[in-house]
Design an enzyme around this catalytic site. Structure first.
Site, PDB file in Angstrom:
ATOM      1  CG  ASP A  10      39.258 -42.915  16.665  1.00 37.62           C
ATOM      2  OD1 ASP A  10      39.666 -43.947  16.741  1.00 37.62           O
ATOM      3  OD2 ASP A  10      37.485 -42.491  16.229  1.00 37.62           O
TER       4      ASP A  10
ATOM      5  CB  VAL B 294      39.427 -28.333  13.775  1.00 36.38           C
ATOM      6  CG1 VAL B 294      40.622 -28.306  13.056  1.00 36.38           C
ATOM      7  CG2 VAL B 294      38.105 -28.360  15.151  1.00 36.38           C
TER       8      VAL B 294
ATOM      9  CB  ALA C  52      35.578 -46.013  23.526  1.00 39.93           C
TER      10      ALA C  52
ATOM     11  CD  GLU D   5      29.866 -53.665  17.642  1.00 39.23           C
ATOM     12  OE1 GLU D   5      30.173 -52.866  17.975  1.00 39.23           O
ATOM     13  OE2 GLU D   5      29.875 -54.310  19.756  1.00 39.23           O
TER      14      GLU D   5
ATOM     15  N   GLY E  84      37.798 -31.653  19.725  1.00 37.30           N
ATOM     16  CA  GLY E  84      36.694 -32.491  19.481  1.00 37.30           C
ATOM     17  C   GLY E  84      35.982 -32.910  21.296  1.00 37.30           C
ATOM     18  CB  ALA E  85      33.305 -32.561  22.510  1.00 35.82           C
ATOM     19  N   GLY E  86      34.532 -35.971  22.029  1.00 32.77           N
ATOM     20  CA  GLY E  86      34.601 -37.720  21.806  1.00 32.77           C
ATOM     21  C   GLY E  86      34.676 -37.819  22.759  1.00 32.77           C
ATOM     22  CE1 TYR E  87      32.828 -43.028  24.383  1.00 32.25           C
ATOM     23  CE2 TYR E  87      33.289 -43.325  22.091  1.00 32.25           C
ATOM     24  CZ  TYR E  87      32.517 -43.500  23.380  1.00 32.25           C
ATOM     25  OH  TYR E  87      31.548 -44.171  22.913  1.00 32.25           O
ATOM     26  CB  ALA E  88      40.781 -38.955  23.262  1.00 31.15           C
TER      27      ALA E  88
END
Ligand code: NAD
Length: 402
Positions: free
Chosen positions: A298, A77, A315, A164, A8-12
């Protein structure tokens, strides 16, 4: 040389990558993501409403990969085998010494009938883009048919995401109205929420700030109306608390589902002990049964000692977890003990449109211009922490600082 895989190339995931890449440790890293770009998931509502182009919230993963240390694989994955230390991708199988699972969230339907088939989700750039295209199409259809249901947009759930999104839709309504050939105030925006009080984590004053703005903008906020079913072109909600049979149909050609999220389905399918795709992790963010597997963002649940409940997934905490996990692996490699993960939230701020926001920073409540400023500064900080200076210069919210 130890092999570290980041899923995963998200925030974490990108934050952990950054920490590991800049260390001098003798490791090889493999980063896996289904896309070749990172996106700012905190801005999906703006893409859905058409107030930000999708390229403004994305950057190429290769921009942050140091190819001397890291191999990037674009693949999906499918499953993790924690006993064999293997990850099954759609096209390949990988072997790890340490694994960082940061696979993010998916939409949660809570088993409500018709949600998957009859509403739009907004969980990544592709689906946010689809929401925008769908609304544009409905506006064109209004022009041909004059059927008001094409002008009606229903947002299901008034959590952070729903609110939002509603704010961004209000901002986007002028562009929608132009396509439909109507006045902006003729675009009907509804938000249907199960509980009576929206955003219960905030004070009465902040809740009122939000509701006053929604009222001013003529958003129809229906609270205390749990949605029981979604049919083609209609949201069915329970109108009175004590009568399950008192169901009302709200007809609309655009229905967007934002009633909450769960962690990636890969977690359940890989046999982790989980609840809604989240694993209650050790104090060093590893799986209780596997100290070589970190679960971040998450897909992770960490207890907040202050509330005795897991921290909400944001985030901000994902970035903190990414930093921590990168450093903890480096400690493990040196044979040093782990210090428990600790998190101090800077606060939470919800935007309603581009220039209005409200929230809490530290112990201080903020609204309007200062809150909007802080929200954008927080977003630039997450861009900086995942992408670095280059991405902030290219994508940062500099429009705001003028
Ligand atoms: P959420 O769980 O926070 O809110 C979902 C809302 O939908 C709740 O108000 C809930 O009562 C309502 N709901 C649930 N079932 C319903 C039904 N059947 N009918 C009508 N309403 C229903 O989910 P979210 O807003 O997607 O947020 C997910 C996470 O992301 C949260 O932890 C949130 O704090 C975080 N987040 C933070 C920010 C920010 O910091 N600005 C922005 C977006 C999301």
């Amino acid at each position: 040389m130890k092999e570290i895989i980041i899923l995963g190339a998200g925030y974490a995931g990108l934050r952990a990558l950054h920490v590991l890449q800049k260390s001098g440790a003798d490791v090889h890293i493999t980063l896996v993501d289904r896309n070749d770009y990172h996106y700012e998931s905190t801005s999906l509502h703006e893409v859905a409403a058409g107030t930000q182009p999708d390229e403004k919230i994305c950057y190429k993963i290769k921009d942050v990969v140091n190819s001397n240390k890291t191999t990037f694989i674009q693949d999906t994955v499918e499953k993790i085998d924690t006993e064999q230390k293997q990850v099954y991708l759609e096209n390949k199988t990988l072997q790890y010494d340490y694994l960082i699972v940061a696979l993010g969230f998916q939409s949660e339907s809570f088993g409500i009938p018709g949600v998957k088939e009859n509403s739009l989700e907004m969980v990544d750039v592709r689906t946010a883009d689809q929401v925008h295209k769908h609304i544009v199409d409905q506006m064109k259809k209004y022009k041909e048919t004059k059927n008001e249901e094409y002008l009606r947009i229903v947002v299901c759930g008034a959590g952070f995401t729903g609110i939002e999104l509603v704010g961004a839709l209000v901002e986007g309504s002028k562009a929608f109205a132009d396509i439909a050939g109507v006045k902006p105030e003729e675009i009907q925006i509804y938000c249907v929420e199960a509980v009576d009080k929206i955003l219960p984590m905030f004070s009465e004053k902040l809740g009122k700030y939000c509701i006053d703005h929604l009222n001013k903008w003529d958003v129809k906020l229906l609270t205390g109306k749990p949605i029981k079913k979604v049919e083609p072109g209609a949201v069915i909600y329970q109108n009175s608390k004590d009568n399950e049979n008192d169901l009302v149909a709200l007809n609309a050609k655009t229905i967007i589902w934002t009633t909450g999220v769960s962690g990636s389905q890969v977690i359940g399918e890989s046999g982790f002990e989980e609840r809604r795709g989240r694993v209650m992790v050790n104090p060093n963010l590893t799986d209780p049964k596997h100290d070589d597997v970190y679960l971040l963002g998450d897909v992770s649940a960490v207890m907040d000692p202050a509330s005795n409940r897991p921290y909400p997934t944001t985030a901000q905490i994902a970035l903190a977890m990414g930093s921590y996990a990168g450093k903890d692996i480096l400690n493990q490699l040196k044979g040093q003990p782990s210090k428990p993960f600790s998190f101090k939230s800077l606060g939470s701020v919800a935007s309603i449109g581009n220039t209005h926001a409200f929230g809490v920073v530290g112990k201080t409540e903020v609204t309007a211009y200062p809150a909007s400023f802080i929200k954008k500064a927080i977003m630039d900080r997450s861009l900086y922490e995942t992408g670095g200076v280059k991405e902030v210069m290219a994508k940062g919210r500099f429009d705001f600082y003028h």
